[in-house]
Scaffold this active site. Structure first.
Site, mmCIF file in Angstrom:
data_model
loop_
_atom_site.group_PDB
_atom_site.id
_atom_site.type_symbol
_atom_site.label_atom_id
_atom_site.label_comp_id
_atom_site.label_asym_id
_atom_site.label_seq_id
_atom_site.Cartn_x
_atom_site.Cartn_y
_atom_site.Cartn_z
ATOM 1 C CD GLN A 51 2.165 -2.998 3.953
ATOM 2 O OE1 GLN A 51 2.477 -2.019 4.636
ATOM 3 N NE2 GLN A 51 2.699 -3.252 2.768
ATOM 4 N N GLY A 105 8.078 2.133 4.763
ATOM 5 C CA GLY A 105 6.884 2.168 5.594
ATOM 6 C C GLY A 105 6.220 0.805 5.589
ATOM 7 C CG HIS A 109 1.656 3.960 0.511
ATOM 8 N ND1 HIS A 109 1.766 3.699 -0.837
ATOM 9 C CD2 HIS A 109 1.871 2.780 1.139
ATOM 10 C CE1 HIS A 109 2.028 2.403 -1.002
ATOM 11 N NE2 HIS A 109 2.097 1.824 0.191
ATOM 12 C CD GLU A 110 3.128 2.193 4.710
ATOM 13 O OE1 GLU A 110 2.475 1.168 5.025
ATOM 14 O OE2 GLU A 110 3.942 2.190 3.772
ATOM 15 C CG HIS A 165 -1.328 -0.638 3.592
ATOM 16 N ND1 HIS A 165 -1.557 -1.641 2.678
ATOM 17 C CD2 HIS A 165 -0.169 -0.049 3.215
ATOM 18 C CE1 HIS A 165 -0.578 -1.658 1.783
ATOM 19 N NE2 HIS A 165 0.273 -0.694 2.083
ATOM 20 C CB CYS A 220 2.951 -1.165 -2.049
ATOM 21 S SG CYS A 220 2.154 -1.871 -0.603
ATOM 22 C CG LEU A 221 7.661 -3.284 1.508
ATOM 23 C CD1 LEU A 221 8.034 -3.372 2.983
ATOM 24 C CD2 LEU A 221 8.877 -3.581 0.636
#
Length: 192
Positions: free
Chosen positions: A51, A46, A159-160, A163, A117-118
């Site tokens: 991001q 995701g 989660h996304e 952000h 997370c990236l």
């Protein structure tokens, strides 16, 4: 399509509250294509637009088959890239695009899932979130959809969507655990 730089903590832009998408145009399509390309290249499932430095309420998700050993394969064929070898990523599962998503009805029952997370590379921690949630979003043409999501998909979209509000998964941890995670991240960066 292009692979964009993924912002990492402590980049202050990750704390930005994203703005609604209002133009469903070619720029949006390019951004979505770049986000998928960036996410696959980083082996993520995701990615939110913030991001990659774009404060728009947009996220992409693809819960790829859980083959953690699948490595990108170098392909020797010339795909019209001037003789450069081309990298093939593991099979895509079901790429999904969520524009201006909102959670309508989160379950009261929570489930715990180990998240990563990236933007917080190599750090994983258990986070409690609603087990299911009803989500409303728009597609690339601006059409509205609603769906009940559960399991990993429910975890991933929550989660996304965090952000989009400037929240990282480590913000859900106790101060002690969050500080330990950030300390570990600093050590990993120093070692690299």
């Amino acid at each position: 399509m292009a692979i964009r730089e993924i912002l990492e903590v402590p980049d202050p832009r990750l704390k930005t509250v994203s703005e609604p998408v209002t133009a469903f145009d070619d720029d949006l399509k390019t951004l979505v294509d770049d986000m998928f390309e960036t996410m696959y290249a980083a082996n993520g499932i995701g990615l939110a637009a913030i991001q990659v430095g774009v404060p728009k309420r947009l996220l992409v998700i693809d819960l790829q088959p859980e083959d953690t050993d699948a490595e990108p394969e170098e392909c020797g064929h010339d795909h019209g890239h001037g003789g450069h070898s081309h990298v093939h990523y593991p099979t895509k599962n079901e790429p999904r695009i969520f524009v201006n998503p909102e959670i309508l009805d989160p379950a009261e029952e929570l489930s715990s899932y180990q998240e990563g997370c990236l933007s917080v590379p190599d750090i994983y921690a258990d986070v409690d979130r609603p087990m299911t949630c009803r989500v409303r979003w728009q597609d690339m043409d601006g059409n509205t959809h609603e769906e009940d999501l559960e399991g990993l998909m429910a975890v991933c979209i929550q989660h996304e969507m965090d952000h989009l509000e400037g929240i990282l998964f480590i913000d859900h941890l106790s101060r002690l655990k969050r500080n330990m995670a950030l300390k570990k991240l600093r050590k990993l960066r120093e070692a690299a």
